[in-house]
Motif scaffolding. Structure first.
Motif, short mmCIF file in Angstrom:
data_model
loop_
_atom_site.label_atom_id
_atom_site.label_comp_id
_atom_site.label_asym_id
_atom_site.label_seq_id
_atom_site.Cartn_x
_atom_site.Cartn_y
_atom_site.Cartn_z
N SER A 69 -40.97 -138.05 -91.72
CA SER A 69 -40.69 -137.54 -93.06
C SER A 69 -41.95 -137.30 -93.87
N ASP A 70 -43.10 -137.82 -93.40
CA ASP A 70 -44.32 -137.63 -94.16
C ASP A 70 -44.99 -136.30 -93.85
N ARG A 71 -44.41 -135.53 -92.95
CA ARG A 71 -44.99 -134.25 -92.57
C ARG A 71 -44.70 -133.21 -93.63
N ALA A 72 -45.71 -132.43 -94.02
CA ALA A 72 -45.53 -131.40 -95.04
C ALA A 72 -44.56 -130.35 -94.53
N PRO A 73 -43.62 -129.90 -95.37
CA PRO A 73 -42.66 -128.89 -94.92
C PRO A 73 -43.36 -127.57 -94.61
N LEU A 74 -42.81 -126.87 -93.66
CA LEU A 74 -43.37 -125.57 -93.30
C LEU A 74 -42.98 -124.54 -94.35
N PRO A 75 -43.85 -123.57 -94.64
CA PRO A 75 -43.52 -122.52 -95.60
C PRO A 75 -42.56 -121.51 -94.98
N VAL A 76 -41.86 -120.77 -95.82
CA VAL A 76 -40.93 -119.75 -95.34
C VAL A 76 -41.65 -118.71 -94.51
N SER A 77 -42.91 -118.48 -94.78
CA SER A 77 -43.68 -117.49 -94.02
C SER A 77 -43.76 -117.84 -92.54
N ALA A 78 -43.47 -119.11 -92.19
CA ALA A 78 -43.49 -119.50 -90.78
C ALA A 78 -42.38 -118.82 -89.98
N LEU A 79 -41.39 -118.25 -90.67
CA LEU A 79 -40.30 -117.56 -90.01
C LEU A 79 -40.62 -116.09 -89.73
N LEU A 80 -41.76 -115.62 -90.21
CA LEU A 80 -42.15 -114.23 -90.03
C LEU A 80 -42.79 -114.00 -88.67
N LEU A 81 -42.49 -112.87 -88.08
CA LEU A 81 -43.24 -112.43 -86.92
C LEU A 81 -44.55 -111.80 -87.38
N PRO A 82 -45.58 -111.81 -86.53
CA PRO A 82 -46.85 -111.20 -86.94
C PRO A 82 -46.74 -109.68 -87.03
N ALA A 83 -47.62 -109.10 -87.83
CA ALA A 83 -47.64 -107.65 -88.00
C ALA A 83 -47.99 -106.97 -86.68
N ALA A 84 -47.54 -105.73 -86.56
CA ALA A 84 -47.81 -104.93 -85.36
C ALA A 84 -48.62 -103.70 -85.78
N PRO A 85 -49.94 -103.85 -85.94
CA PRO A 85 -50.77 -102.73 -86.37
C PRO A 85 -50.63 -101.53 -85.44
N GLY A 86 -50.45 -100.37 -86.03
CA GLY A 86 -50.34 -99.15 -85.23
C GLY A 86 -48.94 -98.84 -84.74
N GLU A 87 -48.02 -99.81 -84.85
CA GLU A 87 -46.64 -99.58 -84.41
C GLU A 87 -45.82 -99.11 -85.62
N PRO A 88 -45.22 -97.93 -85.56
CA PRO A 88 -44.48 -97.40 -86.71
C PRO A 88 -43.15 -98.12 -86.91
#
Length: 351
Positions: A69-88
């Protein structure tokens, strides 16, 4: 298991498009394996209450693997996939939807604040994301409307939808229909299907109170950028003629890191295919080394249809049947010999 096997079968880890598959044996196997994994967890930690939460969608069992329980909660951004540069995005290249296992061509960033688990899938004709938490919703994208009709519903409903009505989402035409909630009550299921651009179909399944609110949620889906579908491992040794066909990754906010489970589907032009899945397990949990060799790894048989090994912090499996067909045990060992984990399972930028 960490999320719904029946759903994943219906989405991207099914047999090739157009095939009829009975999910019943897969669900039974999922529950069996889920029970086995939970027994292992109980051997290494005391659980005050049931650690698994059975979702109404079916056999969706979430297994918390946090370190304390002492672990810092993960941010919502952790649910995002990484960007795909160059992919439309899908808006400019609808022809790419479902054809690129390494990318999803839409985003749902404005919906993630209500979720604590998401499952992204790409390839084999359909792209999707399912969100669970304060929201229960799924967004799917396909070039073929019939492909959406074939996908199994994963959200609770009565199974008796009302007649559809015409709607518009961001000015684009579509239909919506309502399926009342099953007993003993709760929110009913709305389904909105629309054409964000010509040559493309989108669908939102969501529990909600009103059509107006549901249309507002659908309008938040964006089709102007793409993201990478990634898992924390690579497969560097494949049988001749085999290529990547599908990707699925489950991310959550209740563990040591965001990764919970990921799968890659590989196959060839002859119709053979298999699934490689890695799922995160608690520290100290894992099976003994097996009797088979696959490169640097010791592999064990799980019946006659699954090969399994532990590569901390994940348990890794190759499915030769049900989630695969046509490949031999020797082929499966070839695939596992090239299993290469990412440098940091908790840093998605290294995947």
């Amino acid at each position: 298991m960490s999320f719904d096997l029946e759903k994943r079968l219906a989405m991207t880890l099914t047999a090739h498009e157009g095939s009829a598959v009975d999910p019943a044996p897969i669900v039974a196997g999922a529950l069996t394996r889920g029970r086995r994994l939970r027994r292992k967890q109980r051997m290494v930690r005391v659980v005050g209450v049931a650690a698994a939460c059975l979702m109404l969608a079916g056999a969706a069992i979430w297994l918390p693997i946090s370190g304390g329980s002492d672990r810092a909660p993960l941010p919502v951004s952790a649910l995002l996939l990484p960007a795909a540069p160059g992919e439309p995005g899908a808006a400019s290249r609808p022809d790419l939807v479902g054809t690129t296992p390494g990318a999803v061509h839409f985003t749902v960033d404005r919906l993630l604040a209500e979720a604590d688990h998401v499952t992204w899938t790409a390839g084999r004709g359909i792209e999707s994301v399912e969100l669970r938490g304060r929201i229960a919703a799924r967004v799917m994208l396909a070039r073929d409307r019939a492909a959406l009709d074939e996908v199994q519903q994963t959200l609770a409903s009565s199974g008796s939808p009302q007649q559809p009505v015409e709607v518009r989402v961001n000015g684009r035409p579509g239909d919506a229909w309502f399926d009342p909630a099953p007993p003993p009550g709760g929110q009913g299921l709305w389904v909105v299907r629309w054409r964000p651009v010509d040559g493309l179909w989108a669908q939102l399944d969501i529990h909600g109170e009103s059509l107006e609110a549901v249309i507002g949620t659908a309008s938040l889906v964006r089709f102007d950028e793409a993201r990478r579908c990634v898992v924390p491992f690579r497969l560097e040794s494949l049988p001749a003629g085999t290529r990547l066909q599908g990707c699925s990754v489950n991310l959550g906010l209740d563990g040591r890191g965001a990764f919970a489970e990921g799968s890659l589907v590989v196959g060839d032009e002859a119709g053979r295919w298999l699934t490689v899945r890695a799922q995160r397990v608690p520290v100290g949990v894992g099976n003994a080394a097996g009797e088979l060799r696959a490169g640097p790894y010791r592999v064990r048989r799980q019946g006659s249809e699954v090969l399994e090994m532990t590569v901390a912090p994940n348990e890794v499996e190759v499915f030769l049947k049900v989630w695969g067909d046509g490949y031999t045990e020797r082929d499966g060992l070839t695939v596992l010999s090239g299993y290469t984990p990412a440098p940091d399972v908790d840093d998605i930028s290294t995947w």
